[in-house]
Motif scaffolding. Structure first.
Motif, PDB file in Angstrom:
ATOM      1  N   THR A 137       0.852  -1.181   0.000  1.00 51.75           N
ATOM      2  CA  THR A 137       0.000   0.000   0.000  1.00 51.75           C
ATOM      3  C   THR A 137       0.890   1.234   0.000  1.00 51.75           C
ATOM      4  OG1 THR A 137      -1.704  -1.164   1.227  1.00 51.75           O
ATOM      5  CG2 THR A 137      -1.818   1.221   1.237  1.00 51.75           C
ATOM      6  N   PHE A 138       0.552   2.211  -0.834  1.00 52.01           N
ATOM      7  CA  PHE A 138       1.318   3.454  -0.922  1.00 52.01           C
ATOM      8  C   PHE A 138       0.365   4.631  -0.781  1.00 52.01           C
ATOM      9  CE2 PHE A 138       3.182   6.952  -3.392  1.00 52.01           C
ATOM     10  CZ  PHE A 138       4.379   7.101  -2.700  1.00 52.01           C
ATOM     11  N   HIS A 139       0.620   5.464   0.208  1.00 52.97           N
ATOM     12  CA  HIS A 139      -0.194   6.663   0.415  1.00 52.97           C
ATOM     13  C   HIS A 139       0.528   7.822  -0.259  1.00 52.97           C
ATOM     14  CE1 HIS A 139      -2.811   9.141   3.393  1.00 52.97           C
ATOM     15  NE2 HIS A 139      -2.963   9.500   2.149  1.00 52.97           N
ATOM     16  N   ASN A 140      -0.055   8.339  -1.329  1.00 53.85           N
ATOM     17  CA  ASN A 140       0.576   9.408  -2.101  1.00 53.85           C
ATOM     18  C   ASN A 140       0.357  10.752  -1.397  1.00 53.85           C
ATOM     19  OD1 ASN A 140       1.766  10.999  -4.017  1.00 53.85           O
ATOM     20  ND2 ASN A 140       0.121  10.804  -5.506  1.00 53.85           N
ATOM     21  N   ARG A 141       1.268  11.051  -0.505  1.00 58.61           N
ATOM     22  CA  ARG A 141       1.263  12.360   0.139  1.00 58.61           C
ATOM     23  C   ARG A 141       2.711  12.808   0.247  1.00 58.61           C
ATOM     24  NH1 ARG A 141      -0.372   9.898   5.812  1.00 58.61           N
ATOM     25  NH2 ARG A 141       1.710   9.387   6.492  1.00 58.61           N
ATOM     26  N   GLU A 142       2.913  14.082   0.263  1.00 55.06           N
ATOM     27  CA  GLU A 142       4.241  14.673   0.236  1.00 55.06           C
ATOM     28  C   GLU A 142       5.152  14.058   1.298  1.00 55.06           C
ATOM     29  OE1 GLU A 142       6.138  19.132   0.598  1.00 55.06           O
ATOM     30  OE2 GLU A 142       4.014  18.896   0.176  1.00 55.06           O
ATOM     31  N   GLY A 143       6.340  13.648   0.858  1.00 55.61           N
ATOM     32  CA  GLY A 143       7.329  13.093   1.769  1.00 55.61           C
ATOM     33  C   GLY A 143       7.333  11.583   1.880  1.00 55.61           C
ATOM     34  N   MET A 144       6.341  10.906   1.308  1.00 56.80           N
ATOM     35  CA  MET A 144       6.307   9.437   1.391  1.00 56.80           C
ATOM     36  C   MET A 144       7.392   8.849   0.502  1.00 56.80           C
ATOM     37  SD  MET A 144       4.121   8.446   3.583  1.00 56.80           S
ATOM     38  CE  MET A 144       4.018   6.725   3.220  1.00 56.80           C
ATOM     39  N   HIS A 145       8.121   7.874   1.048  1.00 51.85           N
ATOM     40  CA  HIS A 145       9.222   7.238   0.341  1.00 51.85           C
ATOM     41  C   HIS A 145       9.229   5.767   0.754  1.00 51.85           C
ATOM     42  CE1 HIS A 145      13.833   6.922  -0.338  1.00 51.85           C
ATOM     43  NE2 HIS A 145      13.150   6.517  -1.392  1.00 51.85           N
ATOM     44  N   VAL A 146       9.040   4.878  -0.212  1.00 61.63           N
ATOM     45  CA  VAL A 146       8.924   3.451   0.066  1.00 61.63           C
ATOM     46  C   VAL A 146       9.882   2.690  -0.831  1.00 61.63           C
ATOM     47  CG1 VAL A 146       7.360   1.472  -0.057  1.00 61.63           C
ATOM     48  CG2 VAL A 146       6.505   3.653   0.741  1.00 61.63           C
ATOM     49  N   ILE A 147      10.608   1.737  -0.248  1.00 63.77           N
ATOM     50  CA  ILE A 147      11.454   0.821  -1.016  1.00 63.77           C
ATOM     51  C   ILE A 147      11.034  -0.598  -0.650  1.00 63.77           C
ATOM     52  CG2 ILE A 147      13.784  -0.032  -1.457  1.00 63.77           C
ATOM     53  CD1 ILE A 147      14.831   2.748  -0.749  1.00 63.77           C
ATOM     54  N   ARG A 148      10.718  -1.403  -1.668  1.00 65.67           N
ATOM     55  CA  ARG A 148      10.299  -2.791  -1.454  1.00 65.67           C
ATOM     56  C   ARG A 148      11.109  -3.707  -2.354  1.00 65.67           C
ATOM     57  NH1 ARG A 148       8.164  -0.874   2.354  1.00 65.67           N
ATOM     58  NH2 ARG A 148       5.971  -0.937   2.929  1.00 65.67           N
TER      59      ARG A 148
END
Length: 153
Positions: A137-148
């Motif tokens: 799940t990815f919440h597109n809001r400023e500052g979100m950064h995900v590595i999978r």
């Protein structure tokens, strides 16, 4: 005489069935709308980092999302990586397509996803080249950064 129907068991059984049907129809989940299909080319580059096959998403200030695919192997800058994207509501399915080519080596592909709003999305990315899937799940809001990293499919 006309009011006597309200005192019968049959009337109440029919009323309960109708009420249950109304509740079931109102609680039914929406189908999510139409499916949009996109084919996105990526920009290939060489980072020089030795990273495992992974997917990185960064929410940008303008509402777009930067997608980076790390750990490409055996691919040159004359090759190509394109993404077949299927969007249905907030479900995003991405299938990676590789075209091998010679030239200077590359290890990263990136693209800006400009179709996502400031919402929570379920991402399912399939990379057949590494026989892996990344689902999250990815919440597109400023500052979100995900590595999978990819899980074996």
């Amino acid at each position: 005489m006309l009011l006597a129907i309200y005192n019968t068991v049959e009337f109440y059984v029919i009323a309960v069935v109708v009420a249950a049907a109304v509740v079931a129809l109102s609680a039914r989940r929406d189908g999510g709308g139409a499916v949009r299909q996109l084919l996105l080319p990526t920009l290939l580059r060489y980072s020089g980092e030795t990273r495992p096959a992974a997917l990185e998403l960064i929410a940008l200030d303008d509402g777009n999302v930067l997608l980076r695919r790390h750990g490409l192997t055996g691919l040159g800058d004359r090759g190509a990586v394109s993404l077949a994207v299927e969007v249905k509501g907030f479900d995003v399915k991405i299938r990676e397509r590789l075209v091998e080519g010679g030239g200077d080596p590359v290890d990263t592909a990136e693209v800006v996803l400009d179709f996502m709003g400031r919402e929570r999305y379920f991402i399912n990315y399939t990379a057949e080249s590494v026989d892996g899937v990344a689902a999250f799940t990815f919440h597109n809001r400023e500052g979100m950064h995900v590595i999978r990293q990819f899980n074996r499919s």
